[in-house]
Design an enzyme around this catalytic site. Structure first.
Site, mmCIF file in Angstrom:
data_model
loop_
_atom_site.group_PDB
_atom_site.id
_atom_site.type_symbol
_atom_site.label_atom_id
_atom_site.label_comp_id
_atom_site.label_asym_id
_atom_site.label_seq_id
_atom_site.Cartn_x
_atom_site.Cartn_y
_atom_site.Cartn_z
ATOM 1 N N LYS A 74 0.749 -1.281 -0.133
ATOM 2 C CA LYS A 74 -0.286 0.237 -0.183
ATOM 3 C C LYS A 74 0.957 1.068 -0.213
ATOM 4 O O LYS A 74 1.727 1.104 0.543
ATOM 5 C CB LYS A 74 -1.109 0.359 0.709
ATOM 6 N N SER A 149 -9.771 2.055 2.541
ATOM 7 C CA SER A 149 -9.079 2.888 1.895
ATOM 8 C C SER A 149 -8.343 1.397 1.199
ATOM 9 O O SER A 149 -7.430 1.969 -0.291
ATOM 10 C CB SER A 149 -8.129 3.503 2.724
ATOM 11 N N SER A 173 -10.127 -0.378 6.697
ATOM 12 C CA SER A 173 -9.356 -0.086 5.415
ATOM 13 C C SER A 173 -8.846 -1.299 4.889
ATOM 14 O O SER A 173 -8.473 -1.137 3.709
ATOM 15 C CB SER A 173 -9.228 1.101 5.477
HETATM 16 N N1 GLN Z 1 -13.468 4.278 5.282
HETATM 17 C C1 GLN Z 1 -13.198 5.295 6.804
HETATM 18 C C2 GLN Z 1 -12.771 6.097 6.627
HETATM 19 O O1 GLN Z 1 -12.691 6.745 5.551
HETATM 20 C C3 GLN Z 1 -11.642 4.151 7.139
HETATM 21 C C4 GLN Z 1 -10.642 4.730 6.251
HETATM 22 C C5 GLN Z 1 -9.583 3.368 6.881
HETATM 23 O O2 GLN Z 1 -10.106 2.724 8.146
HETATM 24 N N2 GLN Z 1 -7.984 4.182 6.903
HETATM 25 O O3 GLN Z 1 -12.016 6.846 7.604
#
Ligand code: GLN
Length: 492
Positions: A74, A149, A173
């Site tokens: 990532k 994400s 995410s």
């Molecule tokens: N979808 C969640 C957010 O937008 C979690 C994102 C994440 O875990 N990095 O914050």
């Protein structure tokens, strides 16, 4: 081959790291124009790493079970030999001067980093549409989101562009992209994997973890990069839970499983509910004792998260000031440093990042601190108590991983609240710091898309999530006559 099998083949000298990396790079060259999982894919750098691994093995070194296995990384982890952007214009082409601890441990394990994967900018989002460099598509259906994400990582693994990928999970995410791509994804116990060199979003929540096509593969990657790190002050100084052993054990006889009442019902897609219900029945048929459990404070988790995460991000992202590194806009000799900062941040950050910085700055401002941030922290304590009370009676908790399957690209971009709902089930474990894992539990009948089963365990009991996940995976593979992923258009 699974990552476990590929690692064995490399050790047995049936194949080499160079051959394995070459095969995956060829696959990526074929499908990247459809999927767009990677932000940076550099054949020469990857092959140079692979050659070095082959030399280590030829010299008699045994770097471990994943030596020679490629991995998609990532783009939120720093890497000295590749750019690191967090999918933000403000860091476009930035080359970090050091490796993240997770990166360094992948290298120590003899893994070959193929490239850096796409993501929502600074890991804020659930669809990878918030990347400054274009969306990633779901290999099950190119018109749909791959989750976020860590959507580039999930898409890369689901499209067989890599056997394994890294992700980070702040609110879901890893688990949510894994669920909507038919993969296994784990959020380790907070502090179980190092944040050193991980570009910060919300420091009290951010947790690196694995994405894989099987529970055992996820466990092997989890073990390879986790464990105490003196460079991270929140790193847990305890042994890594025996996740690989648990994945191999794969039995649930006598285990007490709690179904969380608050994580289901209205608003959940019928096919998601149905597959989840069947997974619960499957666990019962495998010898688990299933009970319903109530965690009333979970109803406030989403609201608490969307105060705590933006608050922390507003502080963390102050470092992108155009002075030290990254983008600099308008520095023509006529403007003050403050004007340059302002122009740079206006141009360098995307709309979701700006929304969160504004929300967080507001929530932390002196007149509102107690009402918003303070209350959210209190809710966080209540959620932790709900978990503690539940784990007095059960060994693991289960729920669907996401309320719906992968939604169409564009469907929720104009409606942040609808987007935030994707993490309804995953956020409680982040707020409390627990271990949690998502494992595929079938395809929703109405759209033929993957559904994830979430398994949550107490802090440092990550092995339980793998044990249960592996049992479900084995039983479903037997019932379906093979892995779920074989039904995807991009299966090989
Ligand atoms: N979808 C969640 C957010 O937008 C979690 C994102 C994440 O875990 N990095 O914050």
């Amino acid at each position: 081959m699974s990552a476990a099998e590929l690692g064995e083949a490399v050790r047995a000298r049936e194949t080499t790291a160079v051959e394995a990396a070459g095969a995956y790079l060829d696959r990526a060259a074929d499908v990247e124009s459809d999927v767009h999982a990677f932000l940076h894919l550099d054949r020469e750098t990857a092959l140079a790493q692979a050659r070095a691994v082959d030399e280590r093995i030829a010299a008699g070194e045994d770097p471990g079970p994943l030596a020679g296995v490629p991995v998609a990384h990532k783009d939120v982890f720093t890497t000295v030999d590749m750019p690191t952007t967090a999918a933000s214009r403000i860091l476009a082409d930035w080359r970090p001067p050091y490796d993240a601890t997770v990166t360094a441990r992948l290298r120590q394990a003899g893994m070959v980093i193929l490239g850096k994967t796409n993501m929502d900018e600074f890991a804020m989002g659930s669809s990878t549409e918030n990347s400054a460099f274009g969306a990633t598509r779901n290999p099950w259906d190119l018109t749909r989101i791959p989750g976020g994400s860590s959507g580039g990582s999930s898409a890369a693994v689901a499209a067989f562009e890599a056997p394994l990928a890294t992700g980070t999970d702040t609110g879901g995410s890893i688990r949510q992209p894994a669920a909507v791509c038919g993969l296994v994804g784990a959020k380790p116990t907070y502090g179980g994997s190092s944040r050193y060199g991980l570009i910060a979003f919300a420091s009290s929540l951010d947790t690196p973890g694995p994405i894989a096509r099987s529970v055992l593969d996820a466990a092997l990657l989890h073990e390879a990069f986790s464990g105490h790190d003196p460079h991270d002050s929140t790193s847990v100084d305890a042994p890594v839970p025996p996740v690989v052993e648990a994945a191999r054990r794969a039995d649930v006889a006598g285990l007490r499983v709690g179904v969380v009442r608050e994580l289901g019902g209205e608003g959940y897609q019928p096919g998601v509910q149905q597959r989840f219900q069947e997974a619960v029945e499957l666990l019962e048929s495998l010898g688990a004792k299933v009970v319903e459990v109530s965690c009333p404070s979970f109803d406030a988790a989403l609201a608490a998260y969307y105060l705590i995460a933006p608050s922390e991000c507003s502080s963390n992202l102050a470092r992108f000031d155009a002075m030290r590194y990254g983008l600099r806009v308008g520095d023509d000799g006529t403007r003050s440093a403050e004007e340059v900062m302002s122009l740079t941040r206006a141009e360098g950050f995307g709309p979701e990042v700006k929304r969160r910085i504004i929300l967080g700055t507001y929530a932390l401002s002196s007149g509102y601190y107690d009402a918003y941030y303070g209350s959210a922290q209190q809710v966080r304590t209540l959620i932790k108590r709900d978990f503690d009370a539940a784990f007095e009676n059960v060994d693991v908790l289960v729920s669907p991983t996401t309320p719906t399957t992968a939604f169409p690209i564009g469907e929720r971009t104009g409606d942040p609240m609808a987007m935030y709902l994707a993490d309804l089930c995953t956020i409680p474990a982040n707020l409390a710091g627990n271990a949690a894992l998502s494992v595929p539990c079938g395809l929703a009948p109405e759209d033929g898309l993957p559904v994830g089963l979430q398994i949550m365990a107490p802090v440092l009991a990550d092995d339980r999530t793998y044990r249960v996940g592996a049992a479900v995976e084995a039983a479903l593979n037997e019932r379906q006559g093979g892995p779920l992923l074989a039904n995807s258009a991009y299966a090989v």
